[in-house]
Motif scaffolding. Structure first.
Motif, PDB file in Angstrom:
ATOM      1  N   GLY A 184       0.815  -1.201   0.000  1.00  0.00           N
ATOM      2  CA  GLY A 184       0.000   0.000   0.000  1.00  0.00           C
ATOM      3  C   GLY A 184       0.855   1.259   0.000  1.00  0.00           C
ATOM      4  N   ARG A 185       0.239   2.366  -0.428  1.00  0.00           N
ATOM      5  CA  ARG A 185       0.982   3.635  -0.526  1.00  0.00           C
ATOM      6  C   ARG A 185       1.506   4.083   0.831  1.00  0.00           C
ATOM      7  NH1 ARG A 185      -1.360   9.094  -3.521  1.00  0.00           N
ATOM      8  NH2 ARG A 185       0.617  10.252  -3.571  1.00  0.00           N
ATOM      9  N   GLU A 186       0.677   3.965   1.850  1.00  0.00           N
ATOM     10  CA  GLU A 186       1.108   4.367   3.192  1.00  0.00           C
ATOM     11  C   GLU A 186       2.205   3.453   3.714  1.00  0.00           C
ATOM     12  OE1 GLU A 186      -0.852   5.349   7.574  1.00  0.00           O
ATOM     13  OE2 GLU A 186      -2.107   4.623   5.933  1.00  0.00           O
ATOM     14  N   GLU A 187       2.094   2.175   3.429  1.00  0.00           N
ATOM     15  CA  GLU A 187       3.109   1.209   3.864  1.00  0.00           C
ATOM     16  C   GLU A 187       4.450   1.478   3.188  1.00  0.00           C
ATOM     17  OE1 GLU A 187       3.869  -3.649   3.669  1.00  0.00           O
ATOM     18  OE2 GLU A 187       1.946  -2.790   3.043  1.00  0.00           O
TER      19      GLU A 187
END
Length: 321
Positions: A50-53
């Motif tokens: 994911g983008r946040e990860e």
């Protein structure tokens, strides 16, 4: 009588550098290479993260070396390791230094007959100095690539702004189109902006982290435009021309001073090469004067003059652009 010990010392140090590089490529593979066409952020996103990860992982990698200040003497290496984006953690680098020191000591013990204290000190110098030399070379190479990529990145932002995209989208386009190392750095800025961070602050942080004047120009230009308004596309177009002209001037100065630099390197290195050849071809050359009272002061004086020669030669040919 021929002495091979000086050559053995040189070969051990070269072997240490090659071993560090080999370990790095073995552990992290080609995906960490600077010449990777697909930047690392996009690679992680394509693998399903994911983008946040991905942002959290990249930020952790960026800050891990500065967070390793509690390790003794590591601060000397931390800044270089951060700018080089070394994937090894601080503890791993320290462990590698210790292992390389041990390997160097074993090799010197097998191949040379020097005193134990000398072998220990040289092994420690090889282990620590080898890792520092490797990290410093990585940092210089990465910063040079960022400097070379920056004009293209700024011009890409200009084209994006001129067709009507907002600045955040222009940053995102750079993050997708420009390969590493600049691609992932701008990708982090794009992700931070998406989660609410001011782009000007993110650019300033990148400029300070890399200690790069051109990035400071970009951060200041964006900050001024955000506060006072104006045509950002035209501002960045002028900045791109300045950066490209500065880069071209730097290359020209580098070409003009190349002969002087090589002359300085030759004059600085020749005494050491001469000493090495004398030691190899005639190890007893200094035996007649080695026990005299003037030998050690004379050797120290020569060493000081050689060090001063290296420093002044470097100052003379290090032209700032």
């Amino acid at each position: 009588m021929f002495s091979a010990e000086p050559i053995i010392y040189i070969l051990v140090f070269v072997g240490v550098l090659l071993l560090v590089e080999g370990l790095y490529l073995t552990v992290f593979g080609k995906s960490i290479s600077l010449n990777n066409r697909l930047n690392r952020r996009l690679d992680l996103l394509e693998k399903g993260a994911g983008r946040e990860e991905v942002l959290e992982q990249l930020r952790k990698e960026v800050s891990q070396h500065m967070a390793g200040g509690g390790i003794p003497f590591y601060q000397v290496l931390a800044l270089k390791a951060q700018r080089a984006a070394i994937a090894f953690s601080p503890r791993q680098l320290v462990i590698i230094m210790a292992l390389l020191s041990l390997v160097s000591f074993l090799l010197l013990t097998v191949a040379t007959t020097g005193p134990l204290v000398v072998r220990l000190l040289v092994a420690l110098a090889f282990g620590i100095g080898g890792v520092y030399t490797w990290v410093n070379r990585k940092a210089k190479k990465r910063l040079a690539m960022i400097e070379e990529q920056l004009p293209d990145a700024v011009e890409l932002m200009v084209r994006s702004l001129r067709v009507g995209h907002p600045f955040s989208s222009a940053i995102n386009i750079v993050a997708k189109e420009i390969p590493d190392p600049l691609g992932s750095e701008f990708g982090m800025i794009a992700d931070e902006a998406a989660y609410g961070r001011d782009i000007s602050d993110a650019l300033k942080n990148l400029a300070e982290r890399m200690d790069m004047q051109d990035l400071r120009f970009l951060a200041v230009a964006v900050s001024i435009q955000a506060q006072s308004g104006g045509n950002l596309a035209e501002i960045l177009h002028g900045l791109a021309q300045v950066v490209r002209a500065r880069f071209k001037l730097f290359r020209r100065v580098k070409a003009i001073t190349a002969e002087a630099k090589w002359s300085g390197m030759f004059l600085s290195g020749f005494p050491f090469v001469a000493l090495l050849m004398i030691t190899l071809l005639k190890p007893d050359y200094y035996d007649d004067v080695r026990e005299t009272a003037a030998f050690i002061p004379a050797a120290i004086t020569v060493g000081v003059f050689l060090a001063a020669n290296v420093i002044f030669m470097r100052i003379m040919v290090n032209i700032k652009v």
